[in-house]
Design a protein around this motif. Structure first.
Motif: not given
Ligand SMILES: Nc1ncnc2c1ncn2[C@@H]1O[C@H](COP(=O)(O)OP(=O)(O)OP(=O)(O)O)[C@@H](O)[C@H]1O
Length: 266
Positions: A19-21, A38-40, A42-47, A166-168
Motif C-alpha cells: 500500500p502506498i496511498l 511530505g517526506s521522501s 510518502s507517495g507524492k509522485t504517486t499522487l 515534480d520537484e521543479p
Molecule cells: N513503479 C513502482 N513500483 C513499485 N514501487 C514504487 C514504484 N514507484 C514508486 N514506488 C514506491 O512507492 C513509494 C512512494 O513513492 P513516490 O515516488 O510516490 O514517493 P515520493 O513522496 O514522491 O518520494 P520522493 O520525495 O523521494 O520523490 C516509495 O516507497 C517507492 O519506493
C-alpha cells in the motif's frame, strides 16, 4: 458551487501488495496552486501519476472536472493529457534539438498550426520565461537555470489547463530557484491554470501556493492554506519544516536485532 477541477474521493493505491496511498480526499479548484509536501517515499509522485492517468486507483475515484478518470476512453485520456503540462525534476530537454525546436515540439506533435504561427508562439513562450534570443542555442550551451526555463516554456507551449511540477527546483542555485518559483507563480496567475507542485522546498512553496497537501505514511495529515500549515502543531510537519534528523520519520532503520545482540554482548 463550481465543480472542482480535480477531486480525489477515498482514493487508495498500492504497488502490487504494497500500500502506498490510502484515504486520499481533496478538491483542487480551477486556478488554484497546490503544493504537495511530505517526506521522501510518502507517495507524492504517486499522487501526481494518479492525476495524469499513468496509474489507476484500486479504490475510490480520481475526478477530473467531475468525471472519473478510470472511465475515460482513449480519446478522453488523450484530451486530458493534451490539456496538461508536466515539468519533471530535471526538466530534460531533447539534447539533439535546438531551444526553438524543443519549445516547438509539442506544437508540432499535437497541433496542425502553420510554421509561421509556431514561430511566433515559440518566441512568445521564450519571452514569457525571459529567454527570447536563445532560440538558436543547443541545450548543451545553456546553464542549468536556463535549461529549466526552456523546459518550462515547452511545458506551457500548448497553454495547458493543468500544470504539474515534480520537484521543479531540484539542483538549482538560489537565484535560479527564485526565478523559476516566480515564473511558476506568474504563469499560474496569468494563464489561470490549475497548478500542482511536488516539492521539498518549503519556503518557496509556502510563498507561492494557495493550498498545501501534506502527506505522511501514505495519508493526508494536513490539507489547507500555507498559513494554517505553518501554525499546525504536528510532529510530522514540524520535523519536515525544521529539517529535523529524527522524529516521526525515524533516523534509525528498524533493525530486528538489538545492537547488543549484533555485537554479541547481550
Ligand atoms: N513503479 C513502482 N513500483 C513499485 N514501487 C514504487 C514504484 N514507484 C514508486 N514506488 C514506491 O512507492 C513509494 C512512494 O513513492 P513516490 O515516488 O510516490 O514517493 P515520493 O513522496 O514522491 O518520494 P520522493 O520525495 O523521494 O520523490 C516509495 O516507497 C517507492 O519506493
Amino acid at each position: 458551487m463550481a465543480t472542482p477541477f480535480i477531486e480525489m474521493k477515498d482514493v487508495a493505491f498500492a504497488y502490487g501488495d504494497r500500500p502506498i496511498l490510502k484515504n486520499i480526499n481533496f478538491k483542487l479548484e480551477q486556478g488554484s496552486f497546490t503544493a504537495i509536501m511530505g517526506s521522501s517515499g510518502s507517495g507524492k509522485t504517486t499522487l501526481l501519476r494518479l492525476i495524469t492517468g499513468q496509474i489507476t486507483a484500486q479504490q475510490g475515484q480520481v475526478l477530473i472536472n467531475g468525471r472519473d478518470i478510470a472511465k475515460f476512453n482513449r480519446e478522453e485520456l488523450y484530451h486530458h493529457r493534451r490539456n496538461m503540462g508536466v515539468l519533471f525534476q530535471f526538466g530534460a530537454l531533447f539534447t539533439d534539438l535546438s531551444v526553438f525546436d524543443n519549445v516547438a515540439y509539442p506544437m508540432r506533435e499535437h497541433t496542425d498550426l502553420p510554421e509561421t504561427m509556431i514561430h511566433d508562439l515559440v518566441i512568445m513562450k521564450l519571452n514569457a520565461v525571459g529567454l527570447r534570443g536563445v532560440e538558436h542555442l543547443m541545450p548543451s550551451e545553456l546553464s542549468g537555470g536556463m535549461s529549466r526555463r526552456v523546459a518550462l516554456a515547452r511545458t506551457i507551449a500548448l497553454d495547458p489547463a493543468l500544470l504539474l511540477y515534480d520537484e521543479p527546483f531540484t539542483g538549482l542555485d538560489p537565484i535560479s530557484l527564485g526565478v523559476i518559483a516566480s515564473l511558476v507563480s506568474k504563469i499560474n496567475k496569468a494563464l489561470q491554470t490549475t497548478s500542482v507542485m511536488v516539492t521539498h522546498d518549503i519556503q518557496q512553496s509556502l510563498d507561492i501556493a494557495s493550498h498545501v497537501v501534506f502527506l505522511a505514511h501514505g495519508e493526508i495529515i494536513f490539507s489547507g492554506s500555507p498559513h494554517a500549515m505553518s501554525k499546525l502543531d504536528s510532529p510530522w510537519v514540524n520535523q519536515f519544516i525544521h529539517g529535523l534528523a529524527d522524529g516521526p520519520v525515524a533516523f534509525r532503520y528498524p533493525a530486528i536485532t538489538t545492537l547488543q545482540q549484533d555485537l554479541d554482548i547481550a
